[in-house]
Design a protein around this motif. Structure first.
Motif, PDB file in Angstrom:
ATOM      1  N   PRO A 156      74.468  26.102  43.601  1.00 36.46           N
ATOM      2  CA  PRO A 156      75.247  26.684  44.062  1.00 36.46           C
ATOM      3  C   PRO A 156      76.726  26.377  43.509  1.00 36.46           C
ATOM      4  CG  PRO A 156      74.658  24.899  45.795  1.00 36.46           C
ATOM      5  CD  PRO A 156      73.692  24.833  44.212  1.00 36.46           C
ATOM      6  N   ARG A 157      77.484  27.217  43.562  1.00 32.07           N
ATOM      7  CA  ARG A 157      78.892  27.322  43.328  1.00 32.07           C
ATOM      8  C   ARG A 157      79.814  27.700  44.167  1.00 32.07           C
ATOM      9  NH1 ARG A 157      77.511  23.500  40.867  1.00 32.07           N
ATOM     10  NH2 ARG A 157      77.483  23.046  38.895  1.00 32.07           N
ATOM     11  N   ARG A 158      80.737  27.167  44.652  1.00 32.03           N
ATOM     12  CA  ARG A 158      81.672  27.563  45.653  1.00 32.03           C
ATOM     13  C   ARG A 158      82.968  28.047  45.041  1.00 32.03           C
ATOM     14  NH1 ARG A 158      85.221  23.987  45.813  1.00 32.03           N
ATOM     15  NH2 ARG A 158      84.826  21.561  45.768  1.00 32.03           N
ATOM     16  N   PRO A 159      83.900  29.009  45.651  1.00 39.03           N
ATOM     17  CA  PRO A 159      85.417  29.282  45.082  1.00 39.03           C
ATOM     18  C   PRO A 159      85.929  27.953  45.137  1.00 39.03           C
ATOM     19  CG  PRO A 159      84.663  30.787  46.840  1.00 39.03           C
ATOM     20  CD  PRO A 159      83.384  29.636  47.053  1.00 39.03           C
ATOM     21  N   ASP A 160      86.727  27.839  43.995  1.00 41.02           N
ATOM     22  CA  ASP A 160      87.510  26.552  43.758  1.00 41.02           C
ATOM     23  C   ASP A 160      88.871  26.504  44.892  1.00 41.02           C
ATOM     24  OD1 ASP A 160      88.767  24.312  43.346  1.00 41.02           O
ATOM     25  OD2 ASP A 160      89.321  24.975  41.072  1.00 41.02           O
ATOM     26  N   CYS A 161      88.829  25.826  45.751  1.00 43.28           N
ATOM     27  CA  CYS A 161      89.810  25.878  47.054  1.00 43.28           C
ATOM     28  C   CYS A 161      90.346  24.324  47.037  1.00 43.28           C
ATOM     29  CB  CYS A 161      89.357  26.284  48.175  1.00 43.28           C
ATOM     30  SG  CYS A 161      87.959  25.400  48.870  1.00 43.28           S
ATOM     31  N   GLN A 200      75.511  19.004  42.213  1.00 39.10           N
ATOM     32  CA  GLN A 200      75.942  19.116  40.899  1.00 39.10           C
ATOM     33  C   GLN A 200      77.521  19.354  41.121  1.00 39.10           C
ATOM     34  OE1 GLN A 200      74.200  21.634  37.878  1.00 39.10           O
ATOM     35  NE2 GLN A 200      72.650  20.143  37.766  1.00 39.10           N
ATOM     36  N   GLY A 201      78.054  18.544  42.176  1.00 46.88           N
ATOM     37  CA  GLY A 201      79.580  18.497  42.308  1.00 46.88           C
ATOM     38  C   GLY A 201      80.104  19.696  43.150  1.00 46.88           C
ATOM     39  N   CYS A 202      79.095  20.340  43.850  1.00 48.66           N
ATOM     40  CA  CYS A 202      79.792  21.473  44.530  1.00 48.66           C
ATOM     41  C   CYS A 202      80.301  21.182  45.849  1.00 48.66           C
ATOM     42  CB  CYS A 202      78.561  22.578  44.932  1.00 48.66           C
ATOM     43  SG  CYS A 202      78.850  23.951  45.790  1.00 48.66           S
ATOM     44  N   PHE A 203      79.795  20.073  46.594  1.00 40.95           N
ATOM     45  CA  PHE A 203      80.295  19.793  47.826  1.00 40.95           C
ATOM     46  C   PHE A 203      80.358  18.172  47.675  1.00 40.95           C
ATOM     47  CE2 PHE A 203      77.901  23.379  49.249  1.00 40.95           C
ATOM     48  CZ  PHE A 203      79.017  24.398  49.804  1.00 40.95           C
ATOM     49  N   VAL A 207      79.622  17.067  53.263  1.00 42.51           N
ATOM     50  CA  VAL A 207      79.386  18.405  53.471  1.00 42.51           C
ATOM     51  C   VAL A 207      77.982  18.541  53.065  1.00 42.51           C
ATOM     52  CG1 VAL A 207      79.878  20.751  52.942  1.00 42.51           C
ATOM     53  CG2 VAL A 207      81.899  19.089  53.337  1.00 42.51           C
ATOM     54  N   TRP A 208      77.551  17.986  51.967  1.00 46.35           N
ATOM     55  CA  TRP A 208      76.094  18.157  51.387  1.00 46.35           C
ATOM     56  C   TRP A 208      75.110  17.928  52.610  1.00 46.35           C
ATOM     57  CZ3 TRP A 208      73.587  20.772  47.843  1.00 46.35           C
ATOM     58  CH2 TRP A 208      72.374  20.324  47.283  1.00 46.35           C
ATOM     59  N   ALA A 238      71.230   8.505  46.028  1.00 43.60           N
ATOM     60  CA  ALA A 238      72.072   8.782  44.613  1.00 43.60           C
ATOM     61  C   ALA A 238      73.374   8.282  44.594  1.00 43.60           C
ATOM     62  CB  ALA A 238      72.346  10.685  45.050  1.00 43.60           C
ATOM     63  N   GLU A 239      73.634   8.173  43.346  1.00 41.44           N
ATOM     64  CA  GLU A 239      74.892   7.125  43.064  1.00 41.44           C
ATOM     65  C   GLU A 239      76.148   8.117  43.561  1.00 41.44           C
ATOM     66  OE1 GLU A 239      75.120   6.421  39.031  1.00 41.44           O
ATOM     67  OE2 GLU A 239      73.424   5.536  38.810  1.00 41.44           O
ATOM     68  N   ASP A 240      76.310   9.309  43.559  1.00 38.08           N
ATOM     69  CA  ASP A 240      77.308  10.135  44.077  1.00 38.08           C
ATOM     70  C   ASP A 240      76.895  11.472  44.439  1.00 38.08           C
ATOM     71  OD1 ASP A 240      77.960  12.008  41.968  1.00 38.08           O
ATOM     72  OD2 ASP A 240      78.541  10.316  40.908  1.00 38.08           O
ATOM     73  N   GLU A 241      77.666  12.207  45.204  1.00 42.24           N
ATOM     74  CA  GLU A 241      77.113  13.695  45.551  1.00 42.24           C
ATOM     75  C   GLU A 241      76.961  14.568  44.757  1.00 42.24           C
ATOM     76  OE1 GLU A 241      81.533  13.726  45.323  1.00 42.24           O
ATOM     77  OE2 GLU A 241      80.367  12.195  46.122  1.00 42.24           O
ATOM     78  N   ARG A 242      77.320  14.419  43.466  1.00 46.55           N
ATOM     79  CA  ARG A 242      76.917  15.283  42.334  1.00 46.55           C
ATOM     80  C   ARG A 242      75.591  15.003  42.010  1.00 46.55           C
ATOM     81  NH1 ARG A 242      81.403  13.340  38.252  1.00 46.55           N
ATOM     82  NH2 ARG A 242      80.791  11.608  39.042  1.00 46.55           N
ATOM     83  N   ASP A 243      74.887  14.005  42.231  1.00 47.86           N
ATOM     84  CA  ASP A 243      73.354  13.766  41.907  1.00 47.86           C
ATOM     85  C   ASP A 243      72.502  14.254  43.039  1.00 47.86           C
ATOM     86  OD1 ASP A 243      74.342  12.609  39.347  1.00 47.86           O
ATOM     87  OD2 ASP A 243      74.356  10.786  40.298  1.00 47.86           O
ATOM     88  N   ALA A 244      73.021  14.569  44.162  1.00 42.39           N
ATOM     89  CA  ALA A 244      72.113  14.976  45.218  1.00 42.39           C
ATOM     90  C   ALA A 244      71.372  16.212  45.170  1.00 42.39           C
ATOM     91  CB  ALA A 244      73.244  15.042  46.681  1.00 42.39           C
ATOM     92  N   TRP A 245      70.394  16.118  45.802  1.00 43.06           N
ATOM     93  CA  TRP A 245      69.302  17.274  45.640  1.00 43.06           C
ATOM     94  C   TRP A 245      68.431  17.270  46.952  1.00 43.06           C
ATOM     95  CZ3 TRP A 245      64.388  15.713  46.019  1.00 43.06           C
ATOM     96  CH2 TRP A 245      64.226  14.389  45.568  1.00 43.06           C
TER      97      TRP A 245
END
Length: 291
Positions: A156-161, A200-203, A207-208, A238-245
């Motif tokens: 997923p990709r969210r709007p950049d805010c 992959q860095g969405c949240f 929030v994840w 996971a090392e950080d939220e970008r690796d979460a699944w």
């Protein structure tokens, strides 16, 4: 005295050629890492119009397309190996292709046999585009009757805010929207064995976790402790939220969900709710899942 024919791939017995094709296309033996890559049109790597199609895919598209370039070597290799290649190669598509009409347009050059051979798809799309999953798919991946997937990965990709004063509130809202979309989709999704959602860095990690909990609770409140799906997640390892699944394993038709092996791994919804709730089953009338 007769001269022996020079040895080549095409002079090998068919069993050996098939073993070589398997080594080329099998993701488990590939030396190329499964890293994020630009999404490519399905038709760019699967048509055998001319060799330039494969050369272009080789240099400009994802590693999946580069591996498919071998199919452009000659027509015999294409004929022998293309269905195997399609079944083992993960294709990466994006954005608008989440809508059935646009997916159909992109895949129209392919025969039903080729589309039916595809087993692994990754979809990267804005959360707003992912609404098509529960609004337009009608229970079939991408609304296409020929698709029968082993894995469907969703990025997923969210709007950049991130610069907004309301970024945190917006992220929470987006996570609840995504949890709702996924829950409504999973309730009726067919012809998919595993749905994997990658952050992959969405949240951020908080929030994840809210997203994952909300999805699990929604499925539990809908179908009870056993509703035909099992959950597994990267958890806090996971090392950080970008690796979460997290992954959702679907019960196969005719199977009773009595053991982890039957659904390919993961925990029953009831067991996962208890884990998330700290070992006690919450009251379904009071367990909140967000708006």
């Amino acid at each position: 005295m007769s001269t022996a024919e020079p040895a080549s791939l095409l002079t090998l017995p068919s069993e050996l050629r098939n073993a070589i094709y398997l080594l080329v296309f099998d993701e488990l033996t590939s030396s190329i890492p499964d890293a994020p890559a630009p999404a490519n049109a399905l038709s760019s790597a699967l048509k055998f119009d001319n060799r330039s199609t494969y050369i272009e895919a080789h240099y400009h598209n994802s590693h999946s397309s580069r591996k498919l370039a071998v199919l452009g070597t000659c027509r015999q290799i294409h004929t022998e190996a293309h269905l195997l290649a399609l079944s083992l190669t993960p294709f990466h598509i994006s954005g608008d292709c989440s809508y059935p009409d646009l997916f159909d347009l992109q895949s129209r050059p392919l025969s039903p046999a080729k589309i039916g051979a595809i087993r692994h798809l990754t979809l990267t799309a804005r959360i707003s585009h992912l609404r098509a999953l529960n609004e337009a798919w009608a229970g079939q991946p991408f609304g296409h009757p020929s698709l029968n997937l082993e894995t469907l990965k969703i990025v997923p990709r969210r709007p950049d805010c991130s610069m907004s004063a309301y970024a945190e509130v917006a992220d929470l809202s987006q996570s609840h929207n995504l949890a709702y979309i996924l829950a409504e989709t999973l309730k009726g999704l067919r012809n998919v064995k595993i749905v994997e959602v990658r952050n992959q860095g969405c949240f951020n990690d908080i929030v994840w976790r809210i997203l994952y909990r909300s999805l699990v609770y929604r499925m539990w409140r809908w179908g009870g402790e056993r509703c035909g799906v099992r959950f597994e997640s990267s958890g806090d390892g996971a090392e950080d939220e970008r690796d979460a699944w997290f992954r959702v394993h679907f019960q196969q038709l005719g199977q009773e969900p009595t053991g982890a092996g039957e659904l390919g791994g993961g925990s029953e919804v009831g067991a996962e709710v208890m884990r998330l709730a700290g070992g006690e089953m919450p009251d379904p009338n009071t367990a909140g899942v967000g708006p």
